[in-house]
Design a protein around this motif. Sequence first.
Motif, PDB file in Angstrom:
ATOM      1  N   UNK A  46      70.345  68.085 -12.946  1.00 39.39           N
ATOM      2  CA  UNK A  46      71.177  69.080 -12.281  1.00 39.39           C
ATOM      3  C   UNK A  46      71.243  70.302 -13.172  1.00 39.39           C
ATOM      4  N   UNK A  47      71.262  71.452 -12.518  1.00 41.14           N
ATOM      5  CA  UNK A  47      71.214  72.737 -13.211  1.00 41.14           C
ATOM      6  C   UNK A  47      70.032  72.727 -14.181  1.00 41.14           C
ATOM      7  N   UNK A  48      70.147  73.403 -15.317  1.00 41.22           N
ATOM      8  CA  UNK A  48      69.086  73.373 -16.308  1.00 41.22           C
ATOM      9  C   UNK A  48      67.909  74.301 -16.057  1.00 41.22           C
ATOM     10  N   UNK A  49      68.009  75.197 -15.088  1.00 45.28           N
ATOM     11  CA  UNK A  49      66.906  76.125 -14.851  1.00 45.28           C
ATOM     12  C   UNK A  49      67.044  77.333 -15.774  1.00 45.28           C
ATOM     13  N   UNK A  50      66.149  78.263 -15.633  1.00 46.46           N
ATOM     14  CA  UNK A  50      66.194  79.492 -16.433  1.00 46.46           C
ATOM     15  C   UNK A  50      67.455  80.303 -16.172  1.00 46.46           C
ATOM     16  N   UNK A  53      73.070  77.837 -18.099  1.00 45.02           N
ATOM     17  CA  UNK A  53      73.337  77.652 -19.532  1.00 45.02           C
ATOM     18  C   UNK A  53      73.643  76.194 -19.858  1.00 45.02           C
ATOM     19  N   UNK A  54      73.797  75.365 -18.822  1.00 43.00           N
ATOM     20  CA  UNK A  54      74.016  73.935 -19.008  1.00 43.00           C
ATOM     21  C   UNK A  54      73.154  73.163 -18.022  1.00 43.00           C
ATOM     22  N   UNK A  55      72.982  71.887 -18.311  1.00 43.40           N
ATOM     23  CA  UNK A  55      72.238  71.024 -17.405  1.00 43.40           C
ATOM     24  C   UNK A  55      72.438  69.573 -17.783  1.00 43.40           C
ATOM     25  N   UNK A  56      72.106  68.700 -16.854  1.00 43.69           N
ATOM     26  CA  UNK A  56      72.165  67.271 -17.128  1.00 43.69           C
ATOM     27  C   UNK A  56      70.853  66.612 -16.730  1.00 43.69           C
ATOM     28  N   UNK A  57      70.550  65.533 -17.417  1.00 45.34           N
ATOM     29  CA  UNK A  57      69.381  64.711 -17.103  1.00 45.34           C
ATOM     30  C   UNK A  57      69.837  63.257 -17.115  1.00 45.34           C
ATOM     31  N   UNK A  58      69.584  62.561 -16.026  1.00 45.13           N
ATOM     32  CA  UNK A  58      69.846  61.132 -15.971  1.00 45.13           C
ATOM     33  C   UNK A  58      68.496  60.440 -16.101  1.00 45.13           C
ATOM     34  N   UNK A  72      72.553  62.601 -19.840  1.00 41.53           N
ATOM     35  CA  UNK A  72      72.641  63.482 -21.007  1.00 41.53           C
ATOM     36  C   UNK A  72      73.041  64.884 -20.588  1.00 41.53           C
ATOM     37  N   UNK A  73      73.873  65.516 -21.419  1.00 42.14           N
ATOM     38  CA  UNK A  73      74.259  66.913 -21.185  1.00 42.14           C
ATOM     39  C   UNK A  73      73.523  67.791 -22.192  1.00 42.14           C
ATOM     40  N   UNK A  74      73.029  68.919 -21.695  1.00 48.24           N
ATOM     41  CA  UNK A  74      72.322  69.892 -22.516  1.00 48.24           C
ATOM     42  C   UNK A  74      72.967  71.263 -22.343  1.00 48.24           C
ATOM     43  N   UNK A  80      67.403  78.248 -26.522  1.00 40.76           N
ATOM     44  CA  UNK A  80      66.764  76.923 -26.524  1.00 40.76           C
ATOM     45  C   UNK A  80      67.711  75.864 -25.970  1.00 40.76           C
ATOM     46  N   UNK A  81      67.153  74.910 -25.248  1.00 41.65           N
ATOM     47  CA  UNK A  81      67.948  73.795 -24.740  1.00 41.65           C
ATOM     48  C   UNK A  81      68.178  72.798 -25.858  1.00 41.65           C
ATOM     49  N   UNK A  82      69.441  72.382 -26.021  1.00 39.57           N
ATOM     50  CA  UNK A  82      69.781  71.396 -27.039  1.00 39.57           C
ATOM     51  C   UNK A  82      70.651  70.305 -26.419  1.00 39.57           C
ATOM     52  N   UNK A  83      70.507  69.106 -26.955  1.00 33.34           N
ATOM     53  CA  UNK A  83      71.265  67.946 -26.503  1.00 33.34           C
ATOM     54  C   UNK A  83      72.688  68.049 -26.994  1.00 33.34           C
ATOM     55  N   UNK A  84      73.659  67.870 -26.089  1.00 34.06           N
ATOM     56  CA  UNK A  84      75.080  67.902 -26.457  1.00 34.06           C
ATOM     57  C   UNK A  84      75.590  66.484 -26.659  1.00 34.06           C
TER      58      UNK A  84
END
Length: 90
Positions: A46-50, A53-58, A72-74, A80-84
């Motif tokens: 979800x989200x995570x496009x250009x 500023x945030x996104x999630x990956x299951x 995971x929340x990024x 740069x995308x970073x793992x939160x």
Amino acid sequence: MRSRYSAFVKRDEGYLLRTWHPRTRPPRVEFDPGMRWTGLEILATSEGSAFHTTGTVTFRASYRGGSLHERSRFERVDGAWVYVDGTFLD
């Protein structure tokens, strides 16, 4: 997400720490010497496009004898995308 999975497979602590949010980054990454990762399946994003500023990956990461299921929340930091952090599922 895929690059962080690969870093876990290769036990690349430097890459994992560089791609971890400074607010939640541990001082080091402990690897289980007996862990053998066998695959990664991205289940949802979800989200995570250009434009975000945030996104999630299951995902489900398989290892010999089991699997890890996490959401995971990024965040984007300095471009740069970073793992939160993440929440274990199942």
